[in-house]
Scaffold this motif. Structure first.
Motif, short mmCIF file in Angstrom:
data_model
loop_
_atom_site.label_atom_id
_atom_site.label_comp_id
_atom_site.label_asym_id
_atom_site.label_seq_id
_atom_site.Cartn_x
_atom_site.Cartn_y
_atom_site.Cartn_z
N ASN A 148 -74.36 -53.39 -10.53
CA ASN A 148 -74.68 -52.04 -10.03
C ASN A 148 -74.90 -51.06 -11.17
O ASN A 148 -74.08 -50.20 -11.44
CB ASN A 148 -73.55 -51.56 -9.13
CG ASN A 148 -73.22 -52.56 -8.05
OD1 ASN A 148 -74.11 -53.24 -7.54
ND2 ASN A 148 -71.94 -52.66 -7.70
N PHE A 198 -62.63 -54.35 -5.89
CA PHE A 198 -62.98 -54.92 -7.19
C PHE A 198 -61.86 -55.87 -7.63
O PHE A 198 -60.69 -55.50 -7.66
CB PHE A 198 -63.15 -53.77 -8.20
CG PHE A 198 -63.56 -54.18 -9.58
CD1 PHE A 198 -64.57 -55.11 -9.80
CD2 PHE A 198 -62.94 -53.60 -10.70
CE1 PHE A 198 -64.96 -55.46 -11.10
CE2 PHE A 198 -63.32 -53.95 -11.99
CZ PHE A 198 -64.32 -54.88 -12.19
N ASN A 208 -65.68 -47.30 -2.96
CA ASN A 208 -65.11 -48.63 -3.08
C ASN A 208 -66.20 -49.69 -3.30
O ASN A 208 -67.26 -49.63 -2.71
CB ASN A 208 -64.32 -48.97 -1.81
CG ASN A 208 -63.49 -50.23 -1.96
OD1 ASN A 208 -62.80 -50.39 -2.97
ND2 ASN A 208 -63.57 -51.11 -0.99
N ASN A 209 -65.88 -50.64 -4.17
CA ASN A 209 -66.74 -51.78 -4.44
C ASN A 209 -66.08 -52.99 -3.79
O ASN A 209 -64.90 -53.21 -4.01
CB ASN A 209 -66.84 -51.95 -5.96
CG ASN A 209 -67.59 -53.20 -6.37
OD1 ASN A 209 -68.30 -53.80 -5.57
ND2 ASN A 209 -67.41 -53.59 -7.63
N PRO A 210 -66.75 -53.76 -2.97
CA PRO A 210 -68.19 -53.85 -2.72
C PRO A 210 -68.68 -53.10 -1.48
O PRO A 210 -69.84 -53.22 -1.13
CB PRO A 210 -68.37 -55.34 -2.47
CG PRO A 210 -67.14 -55.70 -1.70
CD PRO A 210 -66.04 -54.83 -2.27
N GLY A 227 -69.08 -49.93 -0.77
CA GLY A 227 -69.95 -48.76 -0.96
C GLY A 227 -69.48 -47.51 -0.24
O GLY A 227 -70.21 -46.54 -0.12
N PHE A 283 -68.29 -45.58 -9.97
CA PHE A 283 -69.64 -45.39 -9.41
C PHE A 283 -69.87 -43.99 -8.85
O PHE A 283 -70.93 -43.71 -8.33
CB PHE A 283 -69.86 -46.42 -8.28
CG PHE A 283 -69.83 -47.84 -8.75
CD1 PHE A 283 -70.90 -48.38 -9.42
CD2 PHE A 283 -68.72 -48.64 -8.52
CE1 PHE A 283 -70.89 -49.69 -9.87
CE2 PHE A 283 -68.67 -49.95 -8.96
CZ PHE A 283 -69.76 -50.48 -9.64
N LYS A 305 -72.04 -48.00 -16.61
CA LYS A 305 -72.80 -48.26 -15.39
C LYS A 305 -73.78 -47.11 -15.12
O LYS A 305 -74.97 -47.33 -14.91
CB LYS A 305 -71.86 -48.39 -14.19
CG LYS A 305 -71.02 -49.65 -14.19
CD LYS A 305 -70.06 -49.64 -12.99
CE LYS A 305 -68.78 -50.36 -13.29
NZ LYS A 305 -68.91 -51.79 -13.49
N THR A 312 -74.15 -46.35 3.12
CA THR A 312 -73.57 -45.98 1.83
C THR A 312 -74.40 -44.84 1.24
O THR A 312 -75.54 -44.61 1.67
CB THR A 312 -73.54 -47.17 0.85
OG1 THR A 312 -72.93 -46.75 -0.36
CG2 THR A 312 -74.95 -47.67 0.52
N PHE A 365 -75.30 -49.06 -4.41
CA PHE A 365 -75.31 -50.46 -3.98
C PHE A 365 -74.99 -50.53 -2.49
O PHE A 365 -74.45 -49.57 -1.91
CB PHE A 365 -74.33 -51.33 -4.79
CG PHE A 365 -72.91 -50.84 -4.78
CD1 PHE A 365 -72.03 -51.25 -3.78
CD2 PHE A 365 -72.45 -49.97 -5.75
CE1 PHE A 365 -70.71 -50.80 -3.77
CE2 PHE A 365 -71.12 -49.51 -5.75
CZ PHE A 365 -70.25 -49.93 -4.76
N ARG A 421 -74.06 -58.40 -1.60
CA ARG A 421 -74.20 -57.02 -2.09
C ARG A 421 -75.46 -56.93 -2.93
O ARG A 421 -75.75 -57.86 -3.70
CB ARG A 421 -72.97 -56.67 -2.94
CG ARG A 421 -72.80 -55.18 -3.27
CD ARG A 421 -71.71 -55.00 -4.33
NE ARG A 421 -72.16 -55.54 -5.59
CZ ARG A 421 -71.38 -55.82 -6.63
NH1 ARG A 421 -70.08 -55.63 -6.57
NH2 ARG A 421 -71.88 -56.32 -7.73
N ALA A 470 -77.76 -54.10 -5.46
CA ALA A 470 -77.81 -52.81 -6.14
C ALA A 470 -79.15 -52.15 -5.89
O ALA A 470 -80.13 -52.80 -5.52
CB ALA A 470 -77.63 -53.02 -7.64
#
Lengths: 350, 350
Positions: B23, B97, B145-147, B149, B177, B207, B285, B289, B328, B330
């Motif tokens: 991402n 993550f 939050n990842n993943p 979004g 992010f 990033k 989102t 991503f 996921r 990006a």
């Protein structure tokens, strides 16, 4: 626990300094670096497995990739060894590089120190030290040792490795400076990794190749040891510049050989000249730095006076068992070394 | 414990890939970078205190240097927080993550997981999660939050911070992010550091500024929190390139604003197009991503098919509570996003 004082901290001063406090190759960066930098790709993550970088190191040290780990300088690998192997009570011959102790203390451990004897010129008495090994959970030593500049013959380390193997404890040998020694083959233990799977050898690429700003180190150990350490490693700690430059520097045999020739000549010159200064005691060395003791005065005064002449030395008093009489200087360019020697010669005490 | 699988691993493939798996800002590196690189000095250690780098970050986030720590990407700071604060039992809303969990497990701890509900579009239910806080010794969460979004409104995090403060436990908010979000001010909690000395906010420079190869992150916390973390930090983990580039990028307001405008437009376009594909469930989102779920087929087949078209997606099945239906992607350049959408549109299942 506070971050320890290290050499190389020229940022505390407002004027340009000749930095004798950090032990870096004075010949500057290898010629390949400029070209490599232009081609570095920043828009991708580095290969998390660093396959090409390890391949280049593999050719340099003649070990397969599975025996190699790379790190953000030797410092990351020292801390990683301590964490991955849960080192709590290493035997550390001292004075020694402060990060060994710091890494152990951060893990909640407490090192056992073997005091290296000043009266023996700070040469490590391996067999005497080995008598303390039963109390320890590991051994950590620098070869050559920092700040004393004393190398240990590889056969003496073999003796230690055998002792450690009997007790089933790991040994880390920090060879961060070993490549500066002209006849380094007499000392290096990298070849013992084949025989001793309790051995981990750490190397710093950035000191020898004159690029402490780059942050690249590598370690060599049994595949079991390396796997264990990879388990604990943080991802991508070697950035794209260190990765790409690291792929090229080990191929530059001319730079490597010229460095050893230069250091060998210059260290002999410096030792000779420094020995003529009557207020100094000079400890023999064949690496790229020298430990010295003041017979008069103290290092605070000396350091202050030299700073006024644009010369930065390493106050060695924060090394264990040393005090305000000790300081360390690196081998720099010949004219810079001359400047240091002249400044020391001209200094009057009392 | 093995190194976790991450996005961005284009090195496993022999052909050039459009990398939707990591991402990263698709606009490439800021214009200042090329010039800075030419001037980087490698022959000195970086300033161990990173004073100039921190000064630049200080101007960007309006906190004094004493509230700032820098690291080798956000990853170093995540691991450092866990080590310095001896985190053993954090409450982690998940999927999340993977390095949060990995850092804790390496410290010998075991996280408590709050399962974020798929049926609520993976929006975090903060008050429900907060009911679990009594069992925890800390809270670790990504915002967005990842993943998944999903961002969390800063007032909801304030609620959580107050709960945590009552229990005297620390909270780490990973804002790696957050700068990609057009109206990021609604979500960011950096301003709460003034009020909550149990808060540590992590940011990734690399990033947002399109340079994952550079490795630069920073953290913001109370001076007490930062001092504690500096105590545990390894020296010089940010190399000279990351140090020097980091001093310039935060000043480039044009790049920063253009990035947010671009991501905002493009994410809306992508969400719209992806929602038209009937075998996909798309989670809303506003970051760079998107998490998606396959209503038919599975991600192994999808990934394999897309690789043949030179497209790399992130199999999201190794995130906790997700499975082989999730992946996921990006936000990349418009024509690349088009290529992905077309490839997904053309795909037949059954």
């Amino acid at each position: 626990m506070k971050m320890y004082e290290h050499g190389g901290n020229v940022y505390d001063y407002n004027i340009e300094m000749i930095d004798f406090s950090s032990n870096i190759n004075p010949l500057g960066v290898p010629p390949c670096v400029k070209k490599v930098i232009e081609d570095v790709v920043l828009t991708k993550y580095p290969d998390i497995k660093y396959r090409e970088l390890k391949t280049s190191i593999s050719e340099y040290i003649a070990y397969p990739l599975k025996n190699i780990i790379v790190g953000n300088g030797a410092a990351e690998l020292i801390h990683l060894f301590v964490r991955a192997k849960h080192i709590k009570k290493p035997l550390i011959p001292s004075p020694a590089f402060a990060e060994y102790e710091r890494a152990v203390k951060l893990e909640g451990g407490a090192p056992i120190y073997y005091r290296i004897k000043e009266e023996e010129g700070f040469k490590l008495n391996v067999s005497e030290m080995a008598e303390m090994i039963n109390e320890a959970d590991s051994v950590i030593l620098g070869n050559p040792n920092n700040p004393t500049g004393q190398p240990i013959n590889h056969e003496e380390i073999r003796y230690l490795l055998n002792k450690a193997l009997e007790l089933n404890i790991p040994v880390m040998v920090d060879e961060a400076f070993i490549e500066f020694i002209y006849d380094y083959e007499k000392y290096e233990v990298i070849s013992y990794v084949k025989e001793f799977d309790n051995l981990f050898v750490v190397r710093a690429a950035t000191k020898f190749f004159g690029m402490p700003g780059l942050r690249l180190g590598y370690g060599v150990g049994s595949s079991r040891m390396i796997l264990k350490m990879e388990d604990y490693k943080e991802p991508w700690t070697v950035n794209a510049f260190a990765d790409m430059i690291g792929r090229e520097i080990f191929k530059d045999k001319e730079y490597i050989n010229e460095t050893r020739r230069y250091i060998n000549n210059e260290i002999n010159f410096m030792l000779n000249e420094l020995k003529k200064i009557d207020y100094l005691k000079v400890y023999e060395t064949n690496v790229n730095f020298i430990l010295l003791k003041l017979k008069k005065g103290n290092v605070d005064v000396l350091k202050e006076r030299l700073i006024k002449e644009g010369i930065l030395i390493r106050d060695a008093s924060n090394f264990k068992y040393l005090d305000k009489r000790y300081f360390r200087v690196a081998v720099k360019k010949h004219e810079e070394n001359m400047k240091l020697i002249t400044a020391l010669e001209d200094m009057k005490w009392d």
